[in-house]
Design a protein around this motif. Sequence first.
Motif, mmCIF file in Angstrom:
data_model
loop_
_atom_site.group_PDB
_atom_site.id
_atom_site.type_symbol
_atom_site.label_atom_id
_atom_site.label_comp_id
_atom_site.label_asym_id
_atom_site.label_seq_id
_atom_site.Cartn_x
_atom_site.Cartn_y
_atom_site.Cartn_z
ATOM 1 N N GLN A 116 -0.151 -37.620 -1.160
ATOM 2 C CA GLN A 116 -0.324 -36.015 -1.281
ATOM 3 C C GLN A 116 -0.819 -35.515 0.001
ATOM 4 O OE1 GLN A 116 -1.034 -34.581 -5.481
ATOM 5 N NE2 GLN A 116 -2.136 -36.281 -5.434
ATOM 6 N N ARG A 134 1.939 -35.845 3.234
ATOM 7 C CA ARG A 134 3.279 -34.986 3.165
ATOM 8 C C ARG A 134 2.972 -33.839 3.757
ATOM 9 N NH1 ARG A 134 5.762 -33.615 -2.468
ATOM 10 N NH2 ARG A 134 3.672 -32.657 -2.692
ATOM 11 N N MET A 149 3.474 -32.628 -9.333
ATOM 12 C CA MET A 149 2.397 -32.055 -8.570
ATOM 13 C C MET A 149 2.263 -30.371 -8.610
ATOM 14 S SD MET A 149 2.316 -34.503 -5.557
ATOM 15 C CE MET A 149 3.953 -35.241 -5.806
ATOM 16 N N ARG A 171 -5.163 -32.444 -8.389
ATOM 17 C CA ARG A 171 -3.971 -32.654 -7.649
ATOM 18 C C ARG A 171 -3.541 -31.551 -6.826
ATOM 19 N NH1 ARG A 171 -6.473 -36.402 -8.643
ATOM 20 N NH2 ARG A 171 -5.650 -38.410 -9.677
ATOM 21 N N GLU A 200 -6.295 -30.805 0.812
ATOM 22 C CA GLU A 200 -5.027 -30.354 0.922
ATOM 23 C C GLU A 200 -4.319 -31.221 2.251
ATOM 24 O OE1 GLU A 200 -3.940 -26.611 0.367
ATOM 25 O OE2 GLU A 200 -4.725 -26.674 -1.802
ATOM 26 N N PRO A 243 -0.680 -30.428 -3.413
ATOM 27 C CA PRO A 243 0.118 -30.986 -2.428
ATOM 28 C C PRO A 243 -0.595 -30.882 -0.891
ATOM 29 C CG PRO A 243 1.207 -29.148 -3.568
ATOM 30 C CD PRO A 243 -0.323 -29.310 -4.120
ATOM 31 N N ASP A 261 -2.343 -42.878 -4.796
ATOM 32 C CA ASP A 261 -1.612 -41.807 -5.139
ATOM 33 C C ASP A 261 -1.691 -40.363 -4.379
ATOM 34 O OD1 ASP A 261 -0.260 -43.400 -6.980
ATOM 35 O OD2 ASP A 261 -0.806 -42.311 -8.677
ATOM 36 N N LYS A 280 8.276 -40.660 -2.722
ATOM 37 C CA LYS A 280 7.203 -40.872 -3.516
ATOM 38 C C LYS A 280 7.488 -42.180 -4.378
ATOM 39 C CE LYS A 280 3.431 -40.326 -6.110
ATOM 40 N NZ LYS A 280 3.213 -39.150 -7.157
#
Length: 365
Positions: free
Chosen positions: A238, A241, A73, A46, A177, A48, A234, A308
Motif C-alpha cells: 500500500q 504504490r 482498500m 488501511r 500513506e 492507499p 500487505d 497486488k
Amino acid sequence: MPGLRRFFHSYFHKQPESKSPSHPEASTETDSSDATLVLPPPSSHRSPGLLPIRDRMRGSGKAQAPDANTQTMPKAGKKRATGGSAAAQKPYTKAQEAARYYNDTQNHGANRKADAGTKAQLNKLFDELISEEDKARDDLEPVAEIGAEQCMAYLERLNVNPASYELFVVLEIVRAESIGIITRAGFVDGWADVIAASGGSGRVTPDWAGQRQLVHARIAQALTDPNYFKTIYDFAFQVGREPGQKAITMAVAVGFWEGLYVPDKNPWRSAHVDWLGAWTRFLKEKFGVVKVNSDGEEEVEYKRTVSKDLWTQTRLFAAKSMQDETLSFWSEEQAWPGLIDEFVIWCKEKGIVPNANNGESMVVE
C-alpha cells in the motif's frame, strides 16, 4: 549497500526536505522483546499509499491462487466543512485540518478509543519530532506532518532499522500513506488505538519508552506470527504504490522483498536453497536493465511492475517453498500467477530445485 538499504539511504538522505508535501487523492482498488508486554492487535486501518521516488515504470499482474487473501482498500477522502453555503462545502487546507484536529484533541473532542489526555500527550510527542525550521514558522497553526529527515530521526529514536521489515512495523502503526511522510493525525490516532487496545501490566504508555517497547515487541512478533507478518507485508504494498496506480514498480518490490525477508532475521530460504536470491536473480535476468547512477553505482531498472495479486502470491509461494524446497506443491494446473510459473520452470532448468531423493541443489547467492 544492497537493495532496500541503498534505496532508503538514497531516499532519506538525498531527497530534499519539503515543508508541505502534497497528498494527491488516491483511488480505490481491490486487487517479543518483553515477556510482560501484552501486545494489542495490529491496527486494522488501511490507506492507499504514495511513494515519491524516481524512475517509475508501469505494468500489470495476473491470476489469483486458490488460497489468496484480497482486500478492498478504502479511498482517502477529503474532510469538508459543514454548512449550507457553497464556500462552506470546500475542503479545508492541510493546515486548517491540522488546526481543527489539534484543537479537537486538546479540547476533549471526539474521543473514540483513547481519552483526551492520551491524545494530548501524543500531540506533544509529535511536536518534538517537528524540525526547527517548521517550529520557527510565524503562523499559529500546528504542523500537520513531518517529512523525510524527521521520519528518519523518529525511526532512530525508536532504534528501528529502516532498511528492513522493521520500517513497516512503525509505518503501519502511525497509518502512514507514504514513505517519508508521517501525519499528525496518523501518529496520534494510530498510537491512541494501540494504547487503548493494551491494558493491565502490559499497557503501552504514551511516551517514547512505551513506543520503543511496543515497536520492538511487534518486530519480534513478525518473526513468529504469520498473520502479523502478513499485515505488514500487505501494508508495504500500500505505501509502495503511486496515487491512482494498481501496481508498484518492480524495483520497489524487489527492494521491499529484500527488506521483508532480511537474511539475518527472516530469510526466505530452505535447507539447500536461497529462494530470495534465486527470485531476485530471475527477475533481474528477465526484466532488469543494469545502469550506472551518478555516484558510479550499478542500479537495476525493470521493464514491468508488480500487481497486488503477484505481491500476495509471492508471500504464499515463499511460505510454501520454505516448507517444501522440492516445490512438489506446485503444478501448472494451479492458479499461480504466470510469473511464478515461469520462476518454477526457470529454477528447474537451472538445477536450483533440489532432487527429492538426495536433496542436492544449487544454492543461489
